[in-house]
Scaffold this active site. Sequence first.
Site, PDB file in Angstrom:
ATOM      1  N   PRO A 179       0.821  -1.225   0.000  1.00  0.00           N
ATOM      2  CA  PRO A 179       0.000   0.000   0.000  1.00  0.00           C
ATOM      3  C   PRO A 179       0.851   1.270   0.000  1.00  0.00           C
ATOM      4  O   PRO A 179       0.342   2.363  -0.223  1.00  0.00           O
ATOM      5  CB  PRO A 179      -0.830  -0.106   1.284  1.00  0.00           C
ATOM      6  CG  PRO A 179      -0.380  -1.307   2.015  1.00  0.00           C
ATOM      7  CD  PRO A 179       0.562  -2.083   1.161  1.00  0.00           C
TER       8      PRO A 179
ATOM      9  N   GLU B  60       2.860  -7.448   8.407  1.00  0.00           N
ATOM     10  CA  GLU B  60       2.912  -5.986   8.574  1.00  0.00           C
ATOM     11  C   GLU B  60       3.776  -5.336   7.496  1.00  0.00           C
ATOM     12  O   GLU B  60       3.792  -4.131   7.360  1.00  0.00           O
ATOM     13  CB  GLU B  60       3.483  -5.632   9.949  1.00  0.00           C
ATOM     14  CG  GLU B  60       2.659  -6.157  11.094  1.00  0.00           C
ATOM     15  CD  GLU B  60       1.208  -5.740  10.996  1.00  0.00           C
ATOM     16  OE1 GLU B  60       0.936  -4.536  11.074  1.00  0.00           O
ATOM     17  OE2 GLU B  60       0.340  -6.619  10.822  1.00  0.00           O
TER      18      GLU B  60
ATOM     19  N   ARG C  21      -3.858  -8.067 -20.813  1.00  0.00           N
ATOM     20  CA  ARG C  21      -4.787  -7.720 -21.894  1.00  0.00           C
ATOM     21  C   ARG C  21      -4.216  -6.646 -22.821  1.00  0.00           C
ATOM     22  O   ARG C  21      -4.774  -6.374 -23.882  1.00  0.00           O
ATOM     23  CB  ARG C  21      -6.163  -7.346 -21.363  1.00  0.00           C
ATOM     24  CG  ARG C  21      -6.183  -6.195 -20.416  1.00  0.00           C
ATOM     25  CD  ARG C  21      -7.530  -6.100 -19.709  1.00  0.00           C
ATOM     26  NE  ARG C  21      -8.635  -5.785 -20.608  1.00  0.00           N
ATOM     27  CZ  ARG C  21      -8.806  -4.611 -21.195  1.00  0.00           C
ATOM     28  NH1 ARG C  21      -7.945  -3.643 -21.003  1.00  0.00           N
ATOM     29  NH2 ARG C  21      -9.839  -4.396 -21.982  1.00  0.00           N
TER      30      ARG C  21
ATOM     31  N   ASP D 120     -10.847   1.295 -24.367  1.00  0.00           N
ATOM     32  CA  ASP D 120     -11.205   1.050 -22.972  1.00  0.00           C
ATOM     33  C   ASP D 120     -11.428   2.338 -22.218  1.00  0.00           C
ATOM     34  O   ASP D 120     -10.817   3.345 -22.532  1.00  0.00           O
ATOM     35  CB  ASP D 120     -10.020   0.387 -22.237  1.00  0.00           C
ATOM     36  CG  ASP D 120      -9.824  -1.033 -22.643  1.00  0.00           C
ATOM     37  OD1 ASP D 120     -10.740  -1.604 -23.215  1.00  0.00           O
ATOM     38  OD2 ASP D 120      -8.720  -1.558 -22.368  1.00  0.00           O
TER      39      ASP D 120
HETATM   40  N1  ADE Z   1      -0.804  -5.156  -0.029  1.00  0.00           N
HETATM   41  C1  ADE Z   1      -1.695  -4.773   0.897  1.00  0.00           C
HETATM   42  N2  ADE Z   1      -2.477  -3.804   0.438  1.00  0.00           N
HETATM   43  C2  ADE Z   1      -2.078  -3.528  -0.842  1.00  0.00           C
HETATM   44  C3  ADE Z   1      -2.491  -2.620  -1.838  1.00  0.00           C
HETATM   45  N3  ADE Z   1      -3.488  -1.758  -1.644  1.00  0.00           N
HETATM   46  N4  ADE Z   1      -1.846  -2.638  -3.006  1.00  0.00           N
HETATM   47  C4  ADE Z   1      -0.822  -3.490  -3.216  1.00  0.00           C
HETATM   48  N5  ADE Z   1      -0.388  -4.368  -2.322  1.00  0.00           N
HETATM   49  C5  ADE Z   1      -1.006  -4.401  -1.136  1.00  0.00           C
END
Ligand code: ADE
Length: 250
Positions: free
Chosen positions: A88, A115, A153, A168
């Site tokens: 994230p 984590e 794709r 697209d």
């Molecule tokens: N791992 C945990 N959350 C994630 C996300 N939003 N994007 C990519 N990998 C992740």
Amino acid sequence: MRIDILTLFPGMFSGPLTESILKRAQEKGLLSLHLHNIRDYTSDKHHTTDDAPYGGGGGMVMLVEPLVRAVEDVRGADQGAPVILLTPQGRVFTQRVAYELAAHERLILICGRYEGVDERVRQLVVTDEISIGDYVLTGGELAAMVIVDAVTRLIPGVLGARWGAEEDSHAMGLLEYPHYTRPPVFRGLAVPDVLLSGDHQAVARWRRREAIRRTWERRPDLLLTADLSEEERWFLAELAEAEAQRRGAS
Ligand code: ADE
């Protein structure tokens, strides 16, 4: 294209990557997918892949050694392939990033868990970090599948000649226009006349305008960078004016 995926849960990938278009892309030899279990790169009796963080706090951190060994083994002498950590904390995945990744002959994806991963994995082997959105998944596996799908794709030949990716949503910088197929009327709802007219120019113009209208209604942020003609900018101004009048009237 070759994609290597490093994961603690290779079984998660069997459904999404072995059906439909991704399956056919592999059968046609356009995509070659390789799953690697990070656990196979541990060196202790218990095959440990994570441990408690130095400094305390909750959660577990993925160990640096199995991950670095896995990347080095999978990468081999091929130093050029991007090594992408799914996290994230990464840059946000968009259609533009999908095109960028599709230009590579090979990708190596690392699915983070727990984590996070020991920071030294980033320092030693990771060349890029990608997030699929501002929310937290239990691991990078689903994110890796999203990326494999969106990138595959775009590989020439995967979608076939009649169904390209050029129109697209997002590829044109706009959302897609509405689609219709048989029947011409369903429960009193008719297909717009222009689509039945056989006038290809009129159809193209209608579609482009509806794409602009839909983008204006749902994702106006995309219009800041969309490539619009003078006439289309006037159309947008009309939409904005109609909206302002509606607001003024209510
Ligand atoms: N791992 C945990 N959350 C994630 C996300 N939003 N994007 C990519 N990998 C992740």
